[in-house]
Structure formats: C-alpha cells, structure tokens
Design a protein around this motif. Structure first.
Motif, PDB file in Angstrom:
ATOM      1  N   PHE A 162     -20.625   7.220  -3.257  1.00 28.93           N
ATOM      2  CA  PHE A 162     -19.789   7.273  -2.061  1.00 28.93           C
ATOM      3  C   PHE A 162     -18.424   6.722  -2.434  1.00 28.93           C
ATOM      4  N   GLN A 163     -17.376   7.519  -2.222  1.00 25.16           N
ATOM      5  CA  GLN A 163     -16.025   7.092  -2.568  1.00 25.16           C
ATOM      6  C   GLN A 163     -15.052   7.461  -1.463  1.00 25.16           C
ATOM      7  N   GLN A 164     -14.088   6.577  -1.259  1.00 24.42           N
ATOM      8  CA  GLN A 164     -13.020   6.791  -0.300  1.00 24.42           C
ATOM      9  C   GLN A 164     -11.706   6.587  -1.053  1.00 24.42           C
ATOM     10  N   GLU A 165     -10.894   7.651  -1.154  1.00 28.46           N
ATOM     11  CA  GLU A 165      -9.720   7.631  -2.020  1.00 28.46           C
ATOM     12  C   GLU A 165      -8.455   7.932  -1.223  1.00 28.46           C
ATOM     13  N   PRO A 166      -7.554   6.948  -1.064  1.00 30.13           N
ATOM     14  CA  PRO A 166      -6.301   7.201  -0.351  1.00 30.13           C
ATOM     15  C   PRO A 166      -5.227   7.752  -1.274  1.00 30.13           C
ATOM     16  N   GLU A 167      -4.401   8.628  -0.731  1.00 26.71           N
ATOM     17  CA  GLU A 167      -3.204   9.112  -1.419  1.00 26.71           C
ATOM     18  C   GLU A 167      -2.034   9.007  -0.435  1.00 26.71           C
ATOM     19  N   PHE A 168      -1.359   7.872  -0.475  1.00 26.57           N
ATOM     20  CA  PHE A 168      -0.222   7.605   0.396  1.00 26.57           C
ATOM     21  C   PHE A 168       0.950   7.139  -0.464  1.00 26.57           C
ATOM     22  N   ALA A 169       2.097   6.894   0.173  1.00 28.85           N
ATOM     23  CA  ALA A 169       3.287   6.513  -0.578  1.00 28.85           C
ATOM     24  C   ALA A 169       3.127   5.168  -1.274  1.00 28.85           C
ATOM     25  N   GLY A 170       2.322   4.274  -0.712  1.00 26.80           N
ATOM     26  CA  GLY A 170       2.094   2.959  -1.301  1.00 26.80           C
ATOM     27  C   GLY A 170       0.637   2.575  -1.197  1.00 26.80           C
ATOM     28  N   ASN A 171       0.331   1.317  -1.515  1.00 25.39           N
ATOM     29  CA  ASN A 171      -1.038   0.830  -1.415  1.00 25.39           C
ATOM     30  C   ASN A 171      -1.539   0.895   0.026  1.00 25.39           C
ATOM     31  N   VAL A 172      -2.837   1.097   0.178  1.00 24.24           N
ATOM     32  CA  VAL A 172      -3.481   1.127   1.493  1.00 24.24           C
ATOM     33  C   VAL A 172      -4.548   0.046   1.532  1.00 24.24           C
ATOM     34  N   GLU A 173      -4.528  -0.773   2.569  1.00 22.16           N
ATOM     35  CA  GLU A 173      -5.563  -1.791   2.748  1.00 22.16           C
ATOM     36  C   GLU A 173      -6.768  -1.144   3.423  1.00 22.16           C
ATOM     37  N   ILE A 174      -7.946  -1.371   2.853  1.00 18.15           N
ATOM     38  CA  ILE A 174      -9.190  -0.858   3.437  1.00 18.15           C
ATOM     39  C   ILE A 174     -10.131  -2.031   3.681  1.00 18.15           C
ATOM     40  N   GLU A 175     -10.650  -2.113   4.901  1.00 15.88           N
ATOM     41  CA  GLU A 175     -11.557  -3.204   5.268  1.00 15.88           C
ATOM     42  C   GLU A 175     -12.986  -2.688   5.366  1.00 15.88           C
ATOM     43  N   HIS A 176     -13.888  -3.332   4.622  1.00 13.70           N
ATOM     44  CA  HIS A 176     -15.317  -3.023   4.651  1.00 13.70           C
ATOM     45  C   HIS A 176     -16.046  -4.052   5.516  1.00 13.70           C
ATOM     46  N   THR A 177     -16.825  -3.576   6.470  1.00 16.40           N
ATOM     47  CA  THR A 177     -17.666  -4.454   7.287  1.00 16.40           C
ATOM     48  C   THR A 177     -19.114  -4.022   7.122  1.00 16.40           C
ATOM     49  N   LEU A 178     -19.958  -4.934   6.647  1.00 18.32           N
ATOM     50  CA  LEU A 178     -21.364  -4.618   6.411  1.00 18.32           C
ATOM     51  C   LEU A 178     -22.117  -4.404   7.716  1.00 18.32           C
ATOM     52  N   PRO A 221     -14.731  -0.922  -6.757  1.00 18.67           N
ATOM     53  CA  PRO A 221     -13.310  -0.619  -6.611  1.00 18.67           C
ATOM     54  C   PRO A 221     -12.693  -0.080  -7.896  1.00 18.67           C
ATOM     55  N   GLN A 222     -11.649   0.713  -7.747  1.00 18.09           N
ATOM     56  CA  GLN A 222     -10.892   1.200  -8.903  1.00 18.09           C
ATOM     57  C   GLN A 222      -9.400   1.175  -8.543  1.00 18.09           C
ATOM     58  N   VAL A 223      -8.623   0.448  -9.352  1.00 17.20           N
ATOM     59  CA  VAL A 223      -7.187   0.239  -9.132  1.00 17.20           C
ATOM     60  C   VAL A 223      -6.977  -0.395  -7.754  1.00 17.20           C
ATOM     61  N   THR A 224      -7.593  -1.552  -7.564  1.00 16.64           N
ATOM     62  CA  THR A 224      -7.534  -2.260  -6.288  1.00 16.64           C
ATOM     63  C   THR A 224      -7.319  -3.754  -6.518  1.00 16.64           C
ATOM     64  N   THR A 225      -6.970  -4.449  -5.436  1.00 21.44           N
ATOM     65  CA  THR A 225      -6.887  -5.906  -5.423  1.00 21.44           C
ATOM     66  C   THR A 225      -7.647  -6.416  -4.214  1.00 21.44           C
ATOM     67  N   LYS A 226      -8.558  -7.358  -4.431  1.00 20.67           N
ATOM     68  CA  LYS A 226      -9.291  -7.919  -3.303  1.00 20.67           C
ATOM     69  C   LYS A 226      -8.390  -8.904  -2.565  1.00 20.67           C
ATOM     70  N   LEU A 227      -8.293  -8.739  -1.249  1.00 23.87           N
ATOM     71  CA  LEU A 227      -7.434  -9.584  -0.425  1.00 23.87           C
ATOM     72  C   LEU A 227      -8.213 -10.653   0.327  1.00 23.87           C
ATOM     73  N   TYR A 228      -9.477 -10.366   0.630  1.00 29.31           N
ATOM     74  CA  TYR A 228     -10.260 -11.285   1.475  1.00 29.31           C
ATOM     75  C   TYR A 228     -11.738 -11.031   1.249  1.00 29.31           C
ATOM     76  N   GLN A 229     -12.540 -12.070   1.360  1.00 29.17           N
ATOM     77  CA  GLN A 229     -13.991 -11.949   1.193  1.00 29.17           C
ATOM     78  C   GLN A 229     -14.696 -12.999   2.030  1.00 29.17           C
ATOM     79  N   ASP A 230     -15.685 -12.583   2.820  1.00 24.94           N
ATOM     80  CA  ASP A 230     -16.619 -13.544   3.396  1.00 24.94           C
ATOM     81  C   ASP A 230     -18.002 -12.907   3.391  1.00 24.94           C
ATOM     82  N   GLY A 231     -18.926 -13.456   4.147  1.00 24.18           N
ATOM     83  CA  GLY A 231     -20.300 -12.976   4.090  1.00 24.18           C
ATOM     84  C   GLY A 231     -20.523 -11.590   4.650  1.00 24.18           C
TER      85      GLY A 231
END
Length: 294
Positions: A162-178, A221-231
C-alpha cells in the motif's frame, strides 16, 4: 473472535530463542507464495462498480468526482475508501477472510486515516486521472489544482503493498492515524518502531513458520522526514515523488536496509523476497507515550 493474549506470543518467541533461532530465514517458497493472486478488488466510482474477472483489466481515465462522493475499494482481504475532497485514505481494513496467512479473524481497521495536509486551493478541482484495476492490484491517481496523489494497493491477507505518493510543488505533510485497537511501539528485538494490537487469533494458534501470528506492521517511508510520533499518530513530510507506504506481517520486522532515496522511476529493489533474517515476534508490546505538549 479475537482474544488478547500477549502471553501466548511471549511464549512462542521464547521458544524460538530457546531453540537457538533468534534469527530465522523465510524460505523462498514462502516469499513466492505471497506473489500469488489470492484476492480480488472491486472499485466503486460515482456509483458504478468495476470488477474485472479472470486476469482481465479495467482502465478508466479523466473522470470527474461529484462533491461528497468517495471512491470505495473492496477486496477479499483488504478494503478502504479514498476521499477526493481531502486526497486521503480512510478505514484501511483487514477483513479477516479465511486464509492461512491472515493475522485477524474479524474485520479490523489498521488505519483510521492517512490524510495529507493541503490547502483548499491545492485540493480543488479533483478528478480521477487514471485507475488501473486487475485482480488483486489497483492503482488510482487523483489530480487536483495543486498536484497529484497516487495510490497503489494489493489485496492480500497480510495487506500486501500500500503506497500513497504525492506529486506537488513542495513537500506534503501526511498524517497517519491507527485504528482504535492498534498502537505504535518500539520492537524489543529490532529497536525499530512497529505497530500492532498485541493479539493473536485463537483460531490460528500457530502459523506454518512455527510461531504465533499477530497483527504486526510498520510505516514504510521513502524520501520523507518524520515530524511527530505518539502511540496512535505519526506525521511525515513527504517530498514530491516520495511515498508513504506500509507493510504487514513478516515484512514488517525483516532486518532490511530500508527504502532507497528515490523519487523518479524507482525500481522494486526494496522487496526482500525472503532473503533477509526475520527476528522473533515482539513479546509484550507497550504503546509509545504521547509527547508532552509545550
């Protein structure tokens, strides 16, 4: 019915260690079996359901999506929805359908949502640019005024790709909620962050590889930076052409090097195919704490 039993998982992992099998290799035949067609996706767009049979393929292009309509993807093993209004994925679920590799025995939401943070202008004018659907594979590309979002999924008992790939002018923040029954935790054997529910199906007390199965996965993740993490939540900054993926089952704990730094014409070289050692399952996962807010 699924009964919470981390003690059973702990005993199984301990038995592996006692037998001197702290690291085990997945047979090549097991990896090959994962490539067999075992599922079947049907996709509903604007009230019409596409469900090609027997190796046939459906392709549609340049379809407008009315406001409020969702794209519904239903498989034998996996189901989820895509909301064109947000370019996000909702209720990514393992159905628990009978299969020797299943990790749940009833429908279980793995991700409540995977949603990009975009402005109203970036999300406006969404169209379904392309959908390719064949057997247990689907690719969906949505185009908006700001860019594109590509989704790829496989209908497998352990999720598959399962992959979600953005193509925008700059980086896109994506939030995952379990999903409500899952949590992120640090794997005691690998030191990596996995997610799971600490449960194993009573009806499948022991897998073909000799230890208990449990719902276990990781963000990929591929070519990403983690911004936040909790449980329960992670937020990632994803470069244009990068991707947020996920893997379940043994692939989630293989001792691989991780994804390459690739944003264009990437090859499928990140697929391990059973060639990398797999440590035991974590014994008693503890959810990651919620960071203190300033």
């Amino acid at each position: 019915m699924i009964i919470r039993s981390p003690r059973k998982v702990a005993l199984a992992a301990a038995a592996l260690l006692a037998a001197g099998a702290a690291l085990t290799l997945v047979p090549a035949t097991a990896a090959q079996a994962k490539d067999e067609v075992k599922g079947n996706f049907a996709v509903t767009v604007n009230g019409k359901t596409y469900d090609p049979k027997g190796g046939k393929e459906d392709k549609i292009k340049d379809v407008g999506i009315p406001v409020g309509e969702k794209i519904v993807v239903n498989g034998v093993n996996v189901k989820f929805k895509i909301d064109p209004a947000t370019l996000g994925v909702y209720d990514y679920t393992l159905t628990g359908a009978p299969d020797p590799e299943r990790m749940v025995t009833e429908p279980t939401v793995v991700f409540t949502s995977k949603v990009p943070v975009l402005s109203a202008a970036q999300r406006s004018g969404v169209k379904l640019e392309r959908m390719d659907l064949k057997d247990d594979n689907v690719t969906i590309i949505l185009r908006s005024a700001g860019g594109k979002m590509k989704f790829q999924a496989k209908d497998h008992a352990q999720g598959g790709i399962f992959q979600q790939e953005p193509e925008f002018a700059g980086n896109v923040e994506i939030e995952h909620t379990l999903g409500p029954k899952l949590f992120y935790f640090t794997n005691e054997f690998t030191g990596k962050i996995n997610f799971g529910d600490g449960q194993d199906p009573v009806t499948k007390a022991q897998s073909s590889t000799g230890y208990h199965e449990m719902l276990l996965g990781k963000d990929s993740p591929q070519v990403t930076t983690k911004l936040y993490q909790d449980g329960a939540v992670t937020r990632w900054s994803v470069a244009s052409g990068g991707r947020m993926g996920g893997v379940l089952g043994e692939d989630a704990i293989e001792l691989s090097q991780g994804a390459t730094n690739c944003t264009s014409k990437c090859q499928a070289q990140n697929r391990i195919r059973g060639s990398v050692p797999v440590p035991p399952l974590p014994t008693d996962p503890t959810p990651l704490p919620v960071p203190a807010q300033n």
